[in-house]
Design a protein around this motif. Sequence first.
Motif, mmCIF file in Angstrom:
data_model
loop_
_atom_site.group_PDB
_atom_site.id
_atom_site.type_symbol
_atom_site.label_atom_id
_atom_site.label_comp_id
_atom_site.label_asym_id
_atom_site.label_seq_id
_atom_site.Cartn_x
_atom_site.Cartn_y
_atom_site.Cartn_z
ATOM 1 N N PRO A 106 0.798 -1.224 0.201
ATOM 2 C CA PRO A 106 -0.007 -0.232 0.107
ATOM 3 C C PRO A 106 0.760 1.406 0.255
ATOM 4 N N HIS A 107 1.201 2.059 -1.092
ATOM 5 C CA HIS A 107 2.031 2.980 -1.323
ATOM 6 C C HIS A 107 3.078 3.245 -1.259
ATOM 7 N N VAL A 108 4.218 1.885 -0.763
ATOM 8 C CA VAL A 108 5.041 1.573 -0.885
ATOM 9 C C VAL A 108 6.181 2.006 -1.677
ATOM 10 N N LEU A 109 6.134 1.809 -3.002
ATOM 11 C CA LEU A 109 6.706 1.633 -3.907
ATOM 12 C C LEU A 109 6.678 3.540 -4.514
ATOM 13 N N HIS A 116 11.635 -0.327 -8.006
ATOM 14 C CA HIS A 116 12.307 -0.622 -8.937
ATOM 15 C C HIS A 116 13.156 -1.859 -8.661
ATOM 16 N N GLN A 117 14.083 -1.786 -7.441
ATOM 17 C CA GLN A 117 14.920 -3.179 -6.824
ATOM 18 C C GLN A 117 13.366 -3.959 -5.590
ATOM 19 N N LEU A 118 12.543 -2.575 -4.800
ATOM 20 C CA LEU A 118 11.368 -3.970 -4.537
ATOM 21 C C LEU A 118 10.285 -4.345 -4.955
ATOM 22 N N TRP A 173 6.470 -1.723 -15.175
ATOM 23 C CA TRP A 173 7.032 -1.953 -14.531
ATOM 24 C C TRP A 173 7.180 -3.360 -14.101
ATOM 25 N N LEU A 174 5.501 -4.081 -14.291
ATOM 26 C CA LEU A 174 4.897 -5.331 -13.663
ATOM 27 C C LEU A 174 5.166 -6.367 -15.103
#
Length: 257
Positions: A106-109, A116-118, A173-174
């Motif tokens: 939730p909103h972490v990115l 990208h690393q996450l 990205w996905l």
Amino acid sequence: MDSLEKDIIDLDAWLQLPAGRYVLEWEQALLAKLTVDIFGYNAVQIGMPQIDGLAASRMPNRWLTNSVLREPNIVEGETEQRPIVLLHDFSELPFDSQSIDLIVLPHVLEFTNEPHQLLREVERVLIPEGRLIISGFNQASLWGARQFVGRLNKNYFLPQQGEFISFTRMKDWLKLLNMEVGGHEFGCYVPPCRSENWLQRFHFMENAGQKWWPYLGAVYMVQAVKRVRGMHLIGPAWKQKRMARGNAVAVVNKAKK
């Protein structure tokens, strides 16, 4: 205090405002709807402890992790927040590869220095066909436009340090990580109001927005499934044996003829 911790504190304060509570309420309801029918054993929510994204999940193991310890902000009338069980760097998830069935971000990115690393770490720890749910602020919305103006005059509406990711870019990205987007939702269509009264007055725009401008909600939530190339799902062993027996009988009958 590093920049990441400052960003999280900024988000913490914003989520206690009327607009923040409005977003939390919408996301909590949608996460309950999405996670209730996702089956497996291990589910993880990474970051944003103000929301319990796994409250409706039926998985036996449900954990909340974060990068820093936060004291829960209990609001009268609300249920107690899920405790943080693990602190870790968002760029390195402390889980074995292919060990998690469901991950909620939730909103972490938007508030990590290495999104990208996450995402690469998330893809690593998810099992094949594992599920990922991401929420984010929508740049193509009234709130996104208000934030853009706020960056010019230093009068922000959303958390100042957030690097908001468009829905289109998130899908790209996905896709690069072989994560297949399975569905998405947009919500929070009211104008960027700071007071509870004005948010309530414009609440009628929720139904109108979903009908007439569905992609312009202030917040989006996207689901994705981890696909593994070359992997084929097979049926139970008893079904394979029955098929093999049937083929053998057909060959014998053919030989008799």
